[in-house]
Write a protein that holds these residues in place. Structure first.
Motif, short mmCIF file in Angstrom:
data_model
loop_
_atom_site.label_atom_id
_atom_site.label_comp_id
_atom_site.label_asym_id
_atom_site.label_seq_id
_atom_site.Cartn_x
_atom_site.Cartn_y
_atom_site.Cartn_z
N GLY A 165 -1.69 6.05 -9.04
CA GLY A 165 -2.55 5.65 -10.14
C GLY A 165 -2.88 4.18 -10.12
N MET A 166 -2.76 3.55 -8.96
CA MET A 166 -3.00 2.12 -8.82
C MET A 166 -4.32 1.87 -8.10
SD MET A 166 0.91 1.19 -7.67
CE MET A 166 0.69 -0.58 -7.47
N GLN A 167 -4.79 0.63 -8.16
CA GLN A 167 -6.02 0.23 -7.51
C GLN A 167 -5.74 -0.83 -6.45
OE1 GLN A 167 -8.60 -1.09 -10.66
NE2 GLN A 167 -8.99 1.00 -11.40
N ALA A 168 -6.74 -1.09 -5.61
CA ALA A 168 -6.59 -2.10 -4.56
C ALA A 168 -6.24 -3.46 -5.16
CB ALA A 168 -7.87 -2.19 -3.75
N SER A 169 -6.79 -3.74 -6.33
CA SER A 169 -6.56 -5.04 -6.98
C SER A 169 -5.13 -5.21 -7.48
CB SER A 169 -7.53 -5.22 -8.15
OG SER A 169 -7.38 -4.17 -9.09
N ASP A 170 -4.35 -4.14 -7.45
CA ASP A 170 -2.95 -4.22 -7.90
C ASP A 170 -2.05 -4.90 -6.88
OD1 ASP A 170 -3.16 -3.07 -10.47
OD2 ASP A 170 -3.24 -1.06 -9.60
N VAL A 171 -2.55 -5.09 -5.65
CA VAL A 171 -1.78 -5.81 -4.65
C VAL A 171 -2.64 -6.93 -4.08
CG1 VAL A 171 -0.46 -3.75 -4.01
CG2 VAL A 171 -2.52 -4.34 -2.71
N ASN A 172 -1.99 -7.89 -3.47
CA ASN A 172 -2.69 -8.96 -2.79
C ASN A 172 -2.76 -8.58 -1.32
OD1 ASN A 172 -3.77 -11.43 -1.91
ND2 ASN A 172 -1.73 -12.32 -1.65
N PHE A 173 -3.90 -7.99 -0.91
CA PHE A 173 -4.03 -7.55 0.48
C PHE A 173 -4.53 -8.69 1.34
CE2 PHE A 173 -6.75 -5.83 3.89
CZ PHE A 173 -5.76 -5.17 4.63
#
Length: 324
Positions: A165-173
């Motif tokens: 239920g997470m999005q790409a913006s939830d991590v610092n890629f």
């Protein structure tokens, strides 16, 4: 393995989802002067055992010798760079190209055709971390994750986040190659790394652990692609290439011992490590409906990740061609 290799030079007709027809010479009136050299990619990582055997045994050189056609290898490992080289005419056959890279290239006008599957290896593509407090993908929230952008590994990360239920913006890629990602995790500049094959195994041996692998999310599909104009002009060479490759896969299935030894020497792994990792890979070259669906999923991922304009989506199934 040696007995299997001796049988490779005879062209084979393969039936099934991928059909190679007309084993033999082209029909009258369609002959094209042979090129002086066929340019192939050589990608040994993550653990591309067939490619290692083919190069170390000089099998393509033997296959093309009757036409006095030489073989040139380019060790271009990044998918986008492989397709750029194909577009420039520097590569004729990409022997192990990530499905996502093939789709992106096709969507952006590169005339490439998928002529075979190379591998599927969901267990070999992983998100790893050294921090013991990171035990699940949910624990990556706010953390730095490094890996190659627009690849199967990047797709794994985004699908794993979505699963929670997470999005790409939830991590610092942070985009970077597999070796760079492993080094960043090791020195602490990244909390997790997107790794595959031997690099993943080395990280695990150094104290890292798997946070999530690709099983149940994607098959990490790798294909064999040919530059369109090369296929149009030299279908008989592509047939011979595929016959050789299929023969290697068949011989490997029957007796992997020699292949393990060659792979160990080429990758710096021990034969025991190669034998441990080898079952993670399915090198069956035949195209299945599941393969096509997996690539369609990959295209959806590219759109959702903002790496592909939805208006440029391609008909994935049409990318596969039978070599006539």
């Amino acid at each position: 393995m040696k007995q299997g290799i001796r049988k490779l030079m005879a062209l084979v007709c393969v039936t099934g989802a991928l059909i190679i027809s007309g084993c033999g010479s082209d029909t009258a009136g369609t002959q094209t002067a042979k090129p002086a050299e066929v340019h192939l990619t050589y990608v040994k990582a993550p653990l591309n055992i067939p490619s290692i055997v083919e190069k170390q045994e000089g099998l393509f050189e033997k296959a093309f010798a009757e036409d006095a056609v030489k073989v040139g290898y380019s060790t271009i490992t990044e998918g986008p760079k492989q397709t750029e080289a194909m577009a420039a005419g520097d590569i004729d056959i990409a022997n192990a190209l990530g499905g996502t890279s093939a789709i992106l290239a096709k969507a952006n006008g590169v005339d490439l055709r998928i002529v075979s599957m190379y591998s599927r290896a969901p267990k070999a593509f992983v998100i790893v971390a050294k921090d013991p407090s990171i035990t699940s993908v949910a624990d990556l929230k706010g953390k730095t994750v490094m890996g190659p952008k627009g690849t199967n590994l990047h797709q794994l990360l985004l699908m794993a986040l979505a699963e929670q239920g997470m999005q790409a913006s939830d991590v610092n890629f942070v985009s970077g190659g597999i070796p760079q990602a492993a080094a960043a995790m090791e020195n602490g500049s990244a909390d997790a790394a997107l790794l595959a094959g031997p690099m993943a195994l080395k990280a695990l041996q150094s104290g890292a652990h798997v946070v999530r692998d690709a099983q149940g999310l994607l098959n990490a599909t790798i294909v064999i692609a040919v530059r369109g104009d090369f296929l149009d002009k030299h279908p008989e060479l592509v047939k011979r290439f595929l016959a050789t490759h299929y023969g290697v896969v068949d011989a490997y299935k029957k007796d992997p011992t020699q292949a393990y030894a060659l792979a160990a020497k080429e990758t710096g792994l021990t034969e025991k490590e190669v034998a441990t990792m080898a079952p993670w890979y399915d090198f069956n070259p035949q195209v299945t409906e599941e393969d096509i669906k997996d690539l369609e999923k990959a295209q959806d991922f590219l759109v959702q990740a903002g790496l592909l304009d939805a208006n440029k989506k391609v008909d994935v199934k049409s990318m596969f061609v039978a070599v006539q």
